[in-house]
Design an enzyme around this catalytic site. Sequence first.
Site, PDB file in Angstrom:
ATOM      1  CE  LYS A 162      -2.865  54.823 -61.619  1.00  0.00           C
ATOM      2  NZ  LYS A 162      -4.307  55.028 -61.689  1.00  0.00           N
TER       3      LYS A 162
ATOM      4  N   GLY B 239      -3.482  54.288 -51.067  1.00  0.00           N
ATOM      5  CA  GLY B 239      -4.467  53.350 -51.603  1.00  0.00           C
ATOM      6  C   GLY B 239      -4.581  52.142 -50.709  1.00  0.00           C
ATOM      7  CB  SER B 240      -5.975  48.817 -51.332  1.00  0.00           C
ATOM      8  OG  SER B 240      -5.207  48.444 -52.449  1.00  0.00           O
ATOM      9  CB  THR B 241      -3.210  47.284 -46.915  1.00  0.00           C
ATOM     10  OG1 THR B 241      -3.512  48.386 -46.054  1.00  0.00           O
ATOM     11  CG2 THR B 241      -2.079  46.485 -46.298  1.00  0.00           C
ATOM     12  CD  GLU B 242      -5.366  43.189 -53.147  1.00  0.00           C
ATOM     13  OE1 GLU B 242      -6.401  43.792 -52.818  1.00  0.00           O
ATOM     14  OE2 GLU B 242      -5.287  42.443 -54.128  1.00  0.00           O
TER      15      GLU B 242
ATOM     16  N   GLY C 188      -0.291  48.446 -51.810  1.00  0.00           N
ATOM     17  CA  GLY C 188       0.906  48.930 -51.104  1.00  0.00           C
ATOM     18  C   GLY C 188       1.946  47.826 -50.968  1.00  0.00           C
TER      19      GLY C 188
ATOM     20  CD  GLU D 270      -2.824  57.681 -46.124  1.00  0.00           C
ATOM     21  OE1 GLU D 270      -3.409  56.680 -45.639  1.00  0.00           O
ATOM     22  OE2 GLU D 270      -3.410  58.602 -46.699  1.00  0.00           O
TER      23      GLU D 270
ATOM     24  CB  CYS E 232      -7.270  56.004 -45.438  1.00  0.00           C
ATOM     25  SG  CYS E 232      -6.744  57.719 -45.354  1.00  0.00           S
TER      26      CYS E 232
ATOM     27  CD  GLU F  67      -9.408  50.796 -45.655  1.00  0.00           C
ATOM     28  OE1 GLU F  67      -8.786  50.224 -46.555  1.00  0.00           O
ATOM     29  OE2 GLU F  67      -9.122  51.932 -45.234  1.00  0.00           O
TER      30      GLU F  67
END
Length: 782
Positions: free
Chosen positions: A181, A233-236, A238, A255, A289, A386
């Site tokens: 995706k 993508g974002s840590t959130e 993740g 990542e 990133c 970030e």
Amino acid sequence: MDYGPAPESTKEAQAWLDQHGRRFGLFIDNAWTEGAETFASNNPADGSELAQVTQATSDDVNRAVEAARRAQPGWVAMGGHGRAKVMYSIARLLQKHSRLFAVLETLDNGKTIRETRDADLPLAARHFYHHAGWAQLQSEEFADYRAVGVVGQIVPWNFPVLMLAWKIAPALAAGNTIVFKPAEYTSLTALLFAEICQQAGVPAGVVNIVTGDGRVGEAIVNHPGIDKLAFTGSTEVGRIIRKATAGSGKKLSLELGGKSPFIVFDDADLDAAVEGLVDSIWFNQGQVCCAGSRLLVQESVYDRFIAKVKVRMQNLRVGSPLDKSNDIGALVDPVQQQRIHGLVEAARAEGCEIWQPSCEAPVAGSWYLPTLITGASTSAAVAQTEIFGPVLVAMSFRTPGEAVQLANNTVYGLAACVWSESISLALDVAPQIKAGVVWINTANQFDAACGFGGYKESGFGREGGKEGMYEYLTPLSEDARPSAPIVAEKGKVKASDAGSPFAVDRTAKLYIGGKQARPDGAYSRAINGANGAFLADVGEGNRKDIRNAVEAAHKAAGWSKATAHNRAQVLYYIAENLAIRAEEFAARLAAMTGVRDPQREVAASIERLFYWAAWCDKYDGAAHQPPMHGITVALNEPVGVIGVICPNENPLLGFISLVAPALALGNRVVAVPSEAYPLSATDLYQVLDTSDLPGGALNIVTGSADELARTLATHGDIDAVWRHDGSAEGCAEVERLSSETLKRTWVGGGKGRDWFDAKQACGRTVLQHASQVKNVWIPYGV
Ligand code: NAI
């Protein structure tokens, strides 16, 4: 003299969009669907609509997963050479159509054509070439592994086609099939890639591309037919994925974000460092990133360096990304522009100085000028969050020690840059920085042969290189694991055997910081033998004991710096001291578990200690030679402090099999021994005391496995948690709770492990769990 405009033609890209009626379905099982619900994909440089793209439904995701499942055996059966040929074709076709890809990417994403043409596309093709090679060598280099199966891959919008290559190439090489995706803002190059797959002869169902927003991502994440997820993508998000997959047995690599330091020492070539900084924070408008978003400059050259940075910023050309002489293009979407604006304005309100060059951004579209922030405190939001935009936050430091401390003052750990003409200083600093990549006197270098990935909340797993391949492989020994924990064969235990050598002290304490410690709660639990008779009490460890143990483990940082030779010696010594008391340990095992042949377990434990001692100085990293003048050194570093919940089966061998490899690679350990049979671990205290293991390197807390595992998983200062006691629920909980700080986890689930079987208990998989790779890039030349 000024630059004249040098616009790249969009004719071919526009023609390609027209050819598809500017409306795209999904690519499933080698065919295009008619998308029902669609949304617009816009050109962020001017806000115009490029095409309508389909919002996939959960039925679409089902069909994609089913197609991938059907195709997987055939893809594996093609063999390494068969797959290598297809991947080689993909690489060739990417090169052949690279201009079309580059222009389409620039239109869809807003990044400059210079970047898409010179960085993203060549690197994407290189990934397919490199991984065609791994497919070719698979049977030789990964003989003990198989493909994971069907993988779900979800990528962001900052490097759409490059992230696609990073994800799809290793997965295909290893024999997996894919449901991929792209990000909702930037789907077009992935759809063009689908056509490349058709031309390259990728069999139907091997690569499926479904478009849409986070809901499609969720459907992939939660689909039971997915065996592995790879997310960037974002840590959130993740964190959400870590939680959603807890206990599912799905393999996972994440990542995530970063707040990477860019350290300039006073002996650096300052002009070169300024150019490096441009590549680091203004590459792709800072939507990277691993962007060097925190500038740390040694105090003595701070003013001079900042003055140079401002001059250079003034010369950055902001404007149409299709103009080949522009440096800064558009942001991906107005949402990002607002986000960046909000963070910068908050910093201004807090009294920070905001500096921007005196140029103007185009009026239409989403833009943000290169920005320098000074005067921020180390804890300010702009110094910790970030920003993901062209915004640099600068600070100064005095000593190398302070530079390291500031560099590590972040929840992230993706990358770092170190600038110094002293290689000795740079190579001293690099290992001290908790980040997966360190660039010395260079920035933002990537190559398919060199692993990339983070420490701490920047995620786990690596992409690229051999270590990246393991993310898409499963050890064959996993298939051999019994579906339930193995129950040892019991013998008859005489009442007189029970605890006979231990009659004097019958209360085992905890072992923290190299000393026996009373449990904080002053409670103990009784351990009865196989014949039901009381053997001893052990301390009932609680949250506070775990905290003390973690503190002791952190104080024992010297163990991580000890030489491999020294660590090996200590493990051999533990083995020797265990051998001296082998009979005692065998008697204890018999008394506790009633096992018929306890000597066998003691002997295997001694051998296992020898095995991991042997590995200490042999698990070397690698020296890669990427296409640059220099080397990239891949170091296998310890993970840090690992919490280990040990199995009940084979309480001595299981304990040693997990604790010894962690120690061998320089980790410090907080171990929870078998809940049912903890006495072989508590008997080890004296063995440890006489084996030169530094206090705090191994801490042992007895008590409830569930409760202590919970504390370990939620502890903010633990880097990884391993749980192998056969409790499916307990393992799921560890994965779920670890998502908060994104700890690495290694759990056995509800399956057992035959701890005697070297294939299941030894080998590279264990070494990989006990270490993380840091790639240090060292260009050289004058
Ligand atoms: P995001 O993490 O929401 O999106 C990345 C991908 O995940 C997209 O394909 C998205 O559709 C998908 N996604 C979203 N929610 C999902 C869910 N619940 N389950 C599965 N997939 C899901 O990133 P977003 O919103 O585009 O950007 C927000 C911020 O995240 C940025 O400002 C930046 O700070 C950070 N970010 C970091 C990236 C990195 O490479 N480290 C890349 C992109 C964003």
